[in-house]
Design a protein around this motif. Structure first.
Motif, PDB file in Angstrom:
ATOM      1  N   TYR A   1       0.809  -1.197  -0.098  1.00  0.00           N
ATOM      2  CA  TYR A   1      -0.078  -0.071  -0.031  1.00  0.00           C
ATOM      3  C   TYR A   1       0.766   1.177  -0.007  1.00  0.00           C
ATOM      4  O   TYR A   1       0.534   2.263  -0.360  1.00  0.00           O
ATOM      5  CB  TYR A   1      -0.964  -0.052   1.304  1.00  0.00           C
ATOM      6  N   HIS A   2       2.133   1.277   0.527  1.00  0.00           N
ATOM      7  CA  HIS A   2       2.754   2.421   0.727  1.00  0.00           C
ATOM      8  C   HIS A   2       4.036   2.520  -0.474  1.00  0.00           C
ATOM      9  O   HIS A   2       5.202   3.051  -0.294  1.00  0.00           O
ATOM     10  CB  HIS A   2       3.383   2.374   2.089  1.00  0.00           C
ATOM     11  N   VAL A   3       3.969   1.741  -1.445  1.00  0.00           N
ATOM     12  CA  VAL A   3       4.636   1.796  -2.749  1.00  0.00           C
ATOM     13  C   VAL A   3       4.043   2.780  -3.503  1.00  0.00           C
ATOM     14  O   VAL A   3       2.712   2.833  -3.852  1.00  0.00           O
ATOM     15  CB  VAL A   3       5.010   0.447  -3.255  1.00  0.00           C
TER      16      VAL A   3
ATOM     17  N   LYS B   1       4.992   6.070   1.522  1.00  0.00           N
ATOM     18  CA  LYS B   1       3.839   6.215   2.181  1.00  0.00           C
ATOM     19  C   LYS B   1       3.277   7.541   2.260  1.00  0.00           C
ATOM     20  O   LYS B   1       4.179   8.587   2.334  1.00  0.00           O
ATOM     21  CB  LYS B   1       4.188   5.626   3.714  1.00  0.00           C
ATOM     22  N   VAL B   2       2.129   7.694   1.907  1.00  0.00           N
ATOM     23  CA  VAL B   2       1.453   9.049   1.781  1.00  0.00           C
ATOM     24  C   VAL B   2       0.569   9.073   2.929  1.00  0.00           C
ATOM     25  O   VAL B   2       0.672  10.104   3.621  1.00  0.00           O
ATOM     26  CB  VAL B   2       0.463   9.073   0.432  1.00  0.00           C
ATOM     27  N   HIS B   3      -0.403   8.136   3.393  1.00  0.00           N
ATOM     28  CA  HIS B   3      -1.352   7.869   4.418  1.00  0.00           C
ATOM     29  C   HIS B   3      -1.527   6.483   4.468  1.00  0.00           C
ATOM     30  O   HIS B   3      -1.237   5.599   4.108  1.00  0.00           O
ATOM     31  CB  HIS B   3      -2.561   8.669   4.058  1.00  0.00           C
ATOM     32  N   ASP B   4      -2.021   6.459   5.910  1.00  0.00           N
ATOM     33  CA  ASP B   4      -2.469   5.001   6.471  1.00  0.00           C
ATOM     34  C   ASP B   4      -3.508   4.166   5.536  1.00  0.00           C
ATOM     35  O   ASP B   4      -4.432   5.146   4.704  1.00  0.00           O
ATOM     36  CB  ASP B   4      -2.755   5.008   7.821  1.00  0.00           C
ATOM     37  N   ILE B   5      -3.703   3.075   5.651  1.00  0.00           N
ATOM     38  CA  ILE B   5      -4.580   2.294   4.862  1.00  0.00           C
ATOM     39  C   ILE B   5      -5.862   2.729   5.691  1.00  0.00           C
ATOM     40  O   ILE B   5      -6.165   2.712   6.716  1.00  0.00           O
ATOM     41  CB  ILE B   5      -4.603   0.805   5.025  1.00  0.00           C
TER      42      ILE B   5
END
Length: 102
Positions: free
Chosen positions: A90-92, A95-99
């Motif tokens: 998800y952070h590839v 990291k922009v924000h949490d799931i």
């Protein structure tokens, strides 16, 4: 994807499109909820089907969807979100924000 455009990024400009794609998103969540009834994953075992569908569902907030209305989808969503590979992926590329969590 159309619901993202009209509801999240272009609200108020095309009420007909917002309503149409919001209804379609809810219909599709209902289809998935039915498919997941009594199953842990879309194709019984974790598969490419889950991998392909989950990222779209990770935008439930953008789509104006309350996952509490779709308990099988919510259970499935949380099960997949807990997977370490999903959390890393998800952070590839960064990291922009949490799931998003319901």
């Amino acid at each position: 994807g159309q619901v993202h455009h009209f509801v999240k990024f272009n609200p108020g400009v095309a009420p007909y499109a917002e309503e149409r794609y919001s209804k379609e998103a809810k219909r599709l969540y209902g289809v998935l909820d039915g498919r997941l009834d009594g199953r842990d994953f879309v194709a019984d075992d974790y598969s490419v089907a889950d991998i392909a569908i989950w990222p779209w569902m990770a935008r439930f907030d953008w789509q104006g969807i309350d996952l509490d209305q779709f308990p099988n989808v919510k259970r499935w969503y949380l099960r997949i979100a807990e997977r370490p590979a999903v959390q890393r992926g998800y952070h590839v590329p960064k990291k922009v924000h949490d799931i998003p969590m319901p």
